[in-house]
Design a protein around this motif. Structure first.
Motif, PDB file in Angstrom:
ATOM      1  N   ASN A  61      43.299  39.198  41.305  1.00  0.00           N
ATOM      2  CA  ASN A  61      44.539  39.625  40.648  1.00  0.00           C
ATOM      3  C   ASN A  61      44.347  39.705  39.129  1.00  0.00           C
ATOM      4  O   ASN A  61      43.291  39.375  38.612  1.00  0.00           O
ATOM      5  CB  ASN A  61      45.678  38.671  41.018  1.00  0.00           C
ATOM      6  CG  ASN A  61      45.283  37.230  40.854  1.00  0.00           C
ATOM      7  OD1 ASN A  61      44.463  36.716  41.606  1.00  0.00           O
ATOM      8  ND2 ASN A  61      45.850  36.572  39.862  1.00  0.00           N
ATOM      9  N   ALA A  62      45.385  40.132  38.424  1.00  0.00           N
ATOM     10  CA  ALA A  62      45.298  40.430  36.984  1.00  0.00           C
ATOM     11  C   ALA A  62      44.692  39.290  36.166  1.00  0.00           C
ATOM     12  O   ALA A  62      43.835  39.517  35.328  1.00  0.00           O
ATOM     13  CB  ALA A  62      46.669  40.801  36.433  1.00  0.00           C
ATOM     14  N   THR A 154      38.012  37.064  45.439  1.00  0.00           N
ATOM     15  CA  THR A 154      38.096  35.613  45.236  1.00  0.00           C
ATOM     16  C   THR A 154      38.822  34.935  46.391  1.00  0.00           C
ATOM     17  O   THR A 154      39.649  35.540  47.069  1.00  0.00           O
ATOM     18  CB  THR A 154      38.824  35.268  43.922  1.00  0.00           C
ATOM     19  OG1 THR A 154      40.166  35.766  43.988  1.00  0.00           O
ATOM     20  CG2 THR A 154      38.099  35.832  42.709  1.00  0.00           C
ATOM     21  N   ALA A 155      38.508  33.657  46.574  1.00  0.00           N
ATOM     22  CA  ALA A 155      39.120  32.876  47.660  1.00  0.00           C
ATOM     23  C   ALA A 155      40.637  32.835  47.526  1.00  0.00           C
ATOM     24  O   ALA A 155      41.365  33.013  48.507  1.00  0.00           O
ATOM     25  CB  ALA A 155      38.549  31.462  47.653  1.00  0.00           C
ATOM     26  N   TRP A 156      41.147  32.601  46.303  1.00  0.00           N
ATOM     27  CA  TRP A 156      42.597  32.479  46.132  1.00  0.00           C
ATOM     28  C   TRP A 156      43.313  33.801  46.339  1.00  0.00           C
ATOM     29  O   TRP A 156      44.452  33.825  46.777  1.00  0.00           O
ATOM     30  CB  TRP A 156      42.947  31.866  44.776  1.00  0.00           C
ATOM     31  CG  TRP A 156      42.500  32.671  43.591  1.00  0.00           C
ATOM     32  CD1 TRP A 156      43.190  33.673  42.965  1.00  0.00           C
ATOM     33  CD2 TRP A 156      41.263  32.550  42.901  1.00  0.00           C
ATOM     34  NE1 TRP A 156      42.455  34.191  41.920  1.00  0.00           N
ATOM     35  CE2 TRP A 156      41.264  33.516  41.862  1.00  0.00           C
ATOM     36  CE3 TRP A 156      40.148  31.718  43.040  1.00  0.00           C
ATOM     37  CZ2 TRP A 156      40.201  33.669  40.987  1.00  0.00           C
ATOM     38  CZ3 TRP A 156      39.101  31.875  42.167  1.00  0.00           C
ATOM     39  CH2 TRP A 156      39.129  32.844  41.152  1.00  0.00           C
ATOM     40  N   PHE A 157      42.644  34.913  46.058  1.00  0.00           N
ATOM     41  CA  PHE A 157      43.267  36.220  46.251  1.00  0.00           C
ATOM     42  C   PHE A 157      43.553  36.457  47.728  1.00  0.00           C
ATOM     43  O   PHE A 157      44.624  36.942  48.090  1.00  0.00           O
ATOM     44  CB  PHE A 157      42.366  37.321  45.676  1.00  0.00           C
ATOM     45  CG  PHE A 157      43.012  38.678  45.677  1.00  0.00           C
ATOM     46  CD1 PHE A 157      44.003  38.989  44.774  1.00  0.00           C
ATOM     47  CD2 PHE A 157      42.610  39.654  46.581  1.00  0.00           C
ATOM     48  CE1 PHE A 157      44.603  40.244  44.760  1.00  0.00           C
ATOM     49  CE2 PHE A 157      43.191  40.913  46.579  1.00  0.00           C
ATOM     50  CZ  PHE A 157      44.192  41.203  45.672  1.00  0.00           C
ATOM     51  N   HIS A 158      42.618  36.083  48.588  1.00  0.00           N
ATOM     52  CA  HIS A 158      42.823  36.207  50.035  1.00  0.00           C
ATOM     53  C   HIS A 158      44.062  35.432  50.491  1.00  0.00           C
ATOM     54  O   HIS A 158      44.795  35.893  51.362  1.00  0.00           O
ATOM     55  CB  HIS A 158      41.607  35.653  50.801  1.00  0.00           C
ATOM     56  CG  HIS A 158      40.428  36.545  50.824  1.00  0.00           C
ATOM     57  ND1 HIS A 158      40.251  37.525  51.758  1.00  0.00           N
ATOM     58  CD2 HIS A 158      39.338  36.601  50.010  1.00  0.00           C
ATOM     59  CE1 HIS A 158      39.115  38.158  51.540  1.00  0.00           C
ATOM     60  NE2 HIS A 158      38.545  37.620  50.485  1.00  0.00           N
ATOM     61  N   ILE A 159      44.266  34.271  49.909  1.00  0.00           N
ATOM     62  CA  ILE A 159      45.369  33.398  50.316  1.00  0.00           C
ATOM     63  C   ILE A 159      46.694  33.864  49.725  1.00  0.00           C
ATOM     64  O   ILE A 159      47.714  33.901  50.409  1.00  0.00           O
ATOM     65  CB  ILE A 159      45.068  31.938  49.894  1.00  0.00           C
ATOM     66  CG1 ILE A 159      43.793  31.442  50.600  1.00  0.00           C
ATOM     67  CG2 ILE A 159      46.255  31.031  50.212  1.00  0.00           C
ATOM     68  CD1 ILE A 159      43.211  30.178  49.988  1.00  0.00           C
ATOM     69  N   ALA A 160      46.685  34.239  48.458  1.00  0.00           N
ATOM     70  CA  ALA A 160      47.928  34.591  47.764  1.00  0.00           C
ATOM     71  C   ALA A 160      48.453  35.982  48.124  1.00  0.00           C
ATOM     72  O   ALA A 160      49.666  36.185  48.166  1.00  0.00           O
ATOM     73  CB  ALA A 160      47.733  34.493  46.254  1.00  0.00           C
ATOM     74  N   LEU A 161      47.562  36.937  48.365  1.00  0.00           N
ATOM     75  CA  LEU A 161      48.001  38.328  48.542  1.00  0.00           C
ATOM     76  C   LEU A 161      49.064  38.505  49.617  1.00  0.00           C
ATOM     77  O   LEU A 161      50.081  39.167  49.354  1.00  0.00           O
ATOM     78  CB  LEU A 161      46.807  39.251  48.799  1.00  0.00           C
ATOM     79  CG  LEU A 161      47.177  40.723  48.940  1.00  0.00           C
ATOM     80  CD1 LEU A 161      47.805  41.270  47.659  1.00  0.00           C
ATOM     81  CD2 LEU A 161      45.962  41.546  49.347  1.00  0.00           C
ATOM     82  N   PRO A 162      48.921  37.971  50.833  1.00  0.00           N
ATOM     83  CA  PRO A 162      49.978  38.168  51.833  1.00  0.00           C
ATOM     84  C   PRO A 162      51.336  37.633  51.373  1.00  0.00           C
ATOM     85  O   PRO A 162      52.374  38.234  51.655  1.00  0.00           O
ATOM     86  CB  PRO A 162      49.480  37.396  53.060  1.00  0.00           C
ATOM     87  CG  PRO A 162      48.006  37.282  52.866  1.00  0.00           C
ATOM     88  CD  PRO A 162      47.780  37.234  51.379  1.00  0.00           C
TER      89      PRO A 162
END
Length: 177
Positions: A61-62, A154-162
């Motif tokens: 993300n940004a 990134t790991a957090w992007f996978h989790i946060a995106l949904p």
């Protein structure tokens, strides 16, 4: 020495710790993630600079970071967006989540992440020390890329995106099932 704020699962401060030590010891600490969309609904992605201390070269993300101990988290998010991507815009707090992910360099992210969302259509002037590349992509394109090449994000992007997608859909009045 850069410090992070240690928190419990309710975001109550329990102390501070040097940032790299917190990432080696998987200590739960406060963080934030900023997601930016343009007026067409495309999301701003950044490719992290290769030399970053973890997740170098990965798309995300940004911007993301940690507020300094005692720092207002919204102000920290706005400041970091300016530092990394070279612009500011109004941000809205969307949600928080806790995640734990093993990263490269024997580091572990264990964060209570405050997620902020904003809209921006202007000039982007990223800091080359932080950002290798950037682009706007449709949610559909991002989801397809995540399925085909998950290792590029990134790991957090996978989790946060949904959760970001759900938040945006609810704000638009779309019922998510």
């Amino acid at each position: 020495m850069e410090e992070v704020t240690l928190v419990d699962e309710f975001d109550r401060e329990v102390g501070t710790m040097e940032k790299m030590t917190a990432h080696r010891e998987a200590a739960l600490h406060r963080a934030f993630s900023v997601f930016i969309f343009n007026s067409k609904g495309d999301m701003l992605l950044q490719q992290r600079a290769v030399q970053k201390y973890h997740s170098g070269g990965l798309w995300t993300n940004a911007c993301c970071s940690h507020p300094k101990p005692g720092e207002n988290i919204m102000q920290a998010a706005q400041k970091r967006l300016q530092e990394e991507m070279g612009f500011t815009t109004e941000l809205e707090k969307a949600f928080d989540f806790i995640y734990r992910a093993e990263l490269d360099n024997n580091l572990i992210e264990h964060e209570l992440d405050h997620v902020f969302i904003g809209e921006y259509n202007g000039l982007i002037l990223p800091d080359a020390a932080e950002v290798k590349d950037y682009c706007f992509k449709s949610i559909e394109s991002i989801l397809e890329s995540l399925q085909l090449q998950p290792h590029k994000y990134t790991a957090w992007f996978h989790i946060a995106l949904p959760r970001v997608i759900e938040w945006v859909d609810i704000r638009k009045g779309i019922i998510v099932e």
